[in-house]
Design an enzyme around this catalytic site. Structure first.
Site, PDB file in Angstrom:
ATOM      1  CE  LYS A  45      58.815 -21.314  -8.535  1.00  0.00           C
ATOM      2  NZ  LYS A  45      57.811 -20.781  -9.466  1.00  0.00           N
ATOM      3  CE1 TYR A  71      62.448 -20.895  -8.695  1.00  0.00           C
ATOM      4  CE2 TYR A  71      63.045 -23.144  -8.098  1.00  0.00           C
ATOM      5  CZ  TYR A  71      62.391 -22.257  -8.935  1.00  0.00           C
ATOM      6  OH  TYR A  71      61.675 -22.746  -9.997  1.00  0.00           O
TER       7      TYR A  71
HETATM    8  N1  LIG Z   1      62.438 -24.550 -16.508  1.00  0.00           N
HETATM    9  C1  LIG Z   1      62.374 -25.415 -15.518  1.00  0.00           C
HETATM   10  O1  LIG Z   1      63.053 -26.472 -15.504  1.00  0.00           O
HETATM   11  C2  LIG Z   1      61.448 -25.160 -14.358  1.00  0.00           C
HETATM   12  C3  LIG Z   1      61.342 -26.138 -13.353  1.00  0.00           C
HETATM   13  C4  LIG Z   1      60.490 -25.917 -12.298  1.00  0.00           C
HETATM   14  C5  LIG Z   1      59.729 -24.748 -12.256  1.00  0.00           C
HETATM   15  N2  LIG Z   1      59.848 -23.819 -13.242  1.00  0.00           N
HETATM   16  C6  LIG Z   1      59.037 -22.609 -13.133  1.00  0.00           C
HETATM   17  O2  LIG Z   1      58.477 -22.284 -14.397  1.00  0.00           O
HETATM   18  C7  LIG Z   1      58.264 -20.883 -14.479  1.00  0.00           C
HETATM   19  C8  LIG Z   1      58.794 -20.339 -15.793  1.00  0.00           C
HETATM   20  O3  LIG Z   1      60.185 -20.569 -15.854  1.00  0.00           O
HETATM   21  P1  LIG Z   1      60.982 -20.687 -17.238  1.00  0.00           P
HETATM   22  O4  LIG Z   1      61.887 -21.841 -17.062  1.00  0.00           O
HETATM   23  O5  LIG Z   1      60.037 -20.645 -18.375  1.00  0.00           O
HETATM   24  O6  LIG Z   1      61.845 -19.345 -17.175  1.00  0.00           O
HETATM   25  P2  LIG Z   1      62.525 -18.485 -18.349  1.00  0.00           P
HETATM   26  O7  LIG Z   1      62.567 -19.238 -19.627  1.00  0.00           O
HETATM   27  O8  LIG Z   1      63.782 -17.970 -17.765  1.00  0.00           O
HETATM   28  O9  LIG Z   1      61.489 -17.258 -18.544  1.00  0.00           O
HETATM   29  C9  LIG Z   1      61.286 -16.364 -17.501  1.00  0.00           C
HETATM   30  C10 LIG Z   1      60.227 -15.347 -17.882  1.00  0.00           C
HETATM   31  O10 LIG Z   1      60.013 -14.519 -16.739  1.00  0.00           O
HETATM   32  C11 LIG Z   1      60.310 -13.172 -17.059  1.00  0.00           C
HETATM   33  N3  LIG Z   1      60.970 -12.515 -15.939  1.00  0.00           N
HETATM   34  C12 LIG Z   1      62.077 -12.971 -15.272  1.00  0.00           C
HETATM   35  N4  LIG Z   1      62.391 -12.098 -14.302  1.00  0.00           N
HETATM   36  C13 LIG Z   1      61.496 -11.086 -14.370  1.00  0.00           C
HETATM   37  C14 LIG Z   1      61.301  -9.897 -13.652  1.00  0.00           C
HETATM   38  N5  LIG Z   1      62.128  -9.528 -12.675  1.00  0.00           N
HETATM   39  N6  LIG Z   1      60.284  -9.071 -13.984  1.00  0.00           N
HETATM   40  C15 LIG Z   1      59.450  -9.414 -14.996  1.00  0.00           C
HETATM   41  N7  LIG Z   1      59.576 -10.524 -15.735  1.00  0.00           N
HETATM   42  C16 LIG Z   1      60.588 -11.355 -15.421  1.00  0.00           C
HETATM   43  C17 LIG Z   1      61.206 -13.214 -18.256  1.00  0.00           C
HETATM   44  O11 LIG Z   1      61.045 -11.968 -18.939  1.00  0.00           O
HETATM   45  P3  LIG Z   1      62.198 -11.277 -19.822  1.00  0.00           P
HETATM   46  O12 LIG Z   1      62.286 -12.114 -21.059  1.00  0.00           O
HETATM   47  O13 LIG Z   1      61.639  -9.926 -20.086  1.00  0.00           O
HETATM   48  O14 LIG Z   1      63.433 -11.299 -18.992  1.00  0.00           O
HETATM   49  C18 LIG Z   1      60.647 -14.422 -19.014  1.00  0.00           C
HETATM   50  O15 LIG Z   1      59.505 -14.035 -19.738  1.00  0.00           O
HETATM   51  C19 LIG Z   1      58.922 -20.295 -13.240  1.00  0.00           C
HETATM   52  O16 LIG Z   1      57.930 -20.065 -12.261  1.00  0.00           O
HETATM   53  C20 LIG Z   1      59.846 -21.379 -12.772  1.00  0.00           C
HETATM   54  O17 LIG Z   1      60.095 -21.303 -11.386  1.00  0.00           O
HETATM   55  C21 LIG Z   1      60.700 -23.990 -14.284  1.00  0.00           C
END
Ligand SMILES: NC(=O)c1ccc[n+]([C@@H]2O[C@H](COP(=O)([O-])OP(=O)(O)OC[C@H]3O[C@@H](n4cnc5c(N)ncnc54)[C@H](OP(=O)(O)O)[C@@H]3O)[C@@H](O)[C@H]2O)c1
Length: 337
Positions: free
Chosen positions: A217, A213
């Site tokens: 990134k 991961y």
């Molecule tokens: N949250 C944090 O602390 C954090 C920190 C650093 C970076 N980020 C980055 O922020 C971004 C969003 O993360 P988040 O925390 O909002 O994640 P999240 O709440 O888990 O949401 C993930 C989203 O991606 C979709 N998804 C996951 N796997 C998929 C797949 N195989 N095919 C199609 N859709 C898929 C999910 O769809 P479904 O609902 O249909 O499963 C959901 O809409 C990511 O790029 C992550 O790396 C997050």
């Protein structure tokens, strides 16, 4: 004889004075440089405004494409870009979640929506061909490359499954490249567009036990910087959003704190600071949420990279231990039922 000794002492004193003077100047320059850089961070975070969303077509019929739109940060981008009067193309895995969200957005903000359900882990080229057709018919102003997948728990690379490694590469890298390629054609024809790549501090400070991961990134970060320079003359703004913790399903953090905002204030900060570095020393990169910008600045300006990586290693060994204990508890509870 005596006068030679006196001359030597005087020379030594002179040298010492020159050295002290030199170190004082270097020290003062160093402190001035750090102070200016910190003041610049504060101005970026609290004073400077980013580019307006109107210049990317808000309120003029343009569409925003959001991957990973059905939850967490992506869902919040969908709400806030619809509130800014973009039509919204929502892409993620689960059609039912996308349809509920699309209905809610149309009702609340009076914009058009479309949904496209696909599982990025499959890497199915037919899915991408169909999506390309959808995209080629829309006037795309904004692309939010947000979809990503992560290790289930911190895991040493040597123990990680082939499947999970492939999924991370397919979703976080290959899928993002394919969708961006489709969208830049549309944006370049109009000579306007915004591409936000949702990066992570794991791509900034190498993160042991989340190595794949973290590497994906880091790819996003370097690629954003290269692409940003290429696309600028075409009127397209590219920005890597260096994201620290946010309360979502992926982070598994349930409550907000100083360093961990809910998606709403996080996305509000990102959209209000387009083109403003906010503590990031890399071009085409931003850490817009105030505590994230501060963390970014501290990492870049205090201890060495190996010191930060060592702290990251310790913390992920600890998270892994806790995650394994939780798994054991859950397995025991399931057995006793
Ligand atoms: N949250 C944090 O602390 C954090 C920190 C650093 C970076 N980020 C980055 O922020 C971004 C969003 O993360 P988040 O925390 O909002 O994640 P999240 O709440 O888990 O949401 C993930 C989203 O991606 C979709 N998804 C996951 N796997 C998929 C797949 N195989 N095919 C199609 N859709 C898929 C999910 O769809 P479904 O609902 O249909 O499963 C959901 O809409 C990511 O790029 C992550 O790396 C997050």
């Amino acid at each position: 004889m005596l006068s030679n000794e006196v001359a030597a002492i005087l020379n030594e004193n002179k040298l010492a004075t020159v050295l002290v003077g030199l170190f004082s100047v270097v020290g003062a320059l160093f402190i001035a440089n750090k102070t200016l850089s910190f003041l610049n961070l504060l101005v970026d975070l609290y004073v400077r405004s980013g580019k307006s969303l109107q210049q990317f077509g808000a309120g003029k019929g343009a569409w925003a494409v959001i991957t990973g739109a059905s939850d967490g940060i992506g869902k919040e981008f969908a709400y806030q870009l619809a509130a800014a009067k973009f039509n919204i193309l929502l892409i993620s895995r689960t059609r039912s979640k996308l349809e509920i969200l699309a209905n809610e957005i149309e009702g609340k903000y009076g914009v058009q929506t479309q949904v496209y359900a696909m599982d990025f882990t499959k890497g199915d080229l037919q899915d991408y061909e169909k999506l390309k057709e959808v995209i080629s018919r829309l006037d795309i102003g904004v692309l939010i490359n947000n979809v990503a997948t992560n290790h289930e728990i911190p895991t040493p690379f040597i123990m990680e499954s082939e499947e999970l490694i492939n999924n991370i590469v397919e979703v976080n890298i290959a899928g993002t490249l394919r969708i961006t390629k489709m969208v830049v054609y549309v944006m370049a024809a109009k000579h306007r567009g915004l591409i936000l790549n949702i990066g992570s501090f794991a791509g900034y400070v190498p993160t042991p036990y989340l190595s794949v991961y973290s590497g994906s990134k880091a790819f996003l970060s370097t690629w954003s910087q290269a692409l940003g320079a290429e696309l600028k003359p075409k009127g397209i703004t590219v920005q890597n959003v260096n994201t620290y913790f946010v309360v979502t399903g992926m982070s598994k953090i349930r409550r907000s704190n100083f360093l961990t905002p809910y998606p709403k204030p996080f996305v509000r900060a990102v959209l209000s600071k387009i083109g403003v570095p906010c503590g990031s020393e890399y071009p085409y990169t931003s850490a817009a949420y105030p505590s994230h910008g501060l963390a970014n600045w501290l990492i870049a300006n205090t201890f060495s990279w190996s010191w930060w990586e060592a702290r990251n290693l310790e913390s992920h060994i600890d998270i892994r231990k806790r995650a394994l204990r939780k798994r054991e508890r859950e397995a025991a509870a399931a057995k006793s039922q």
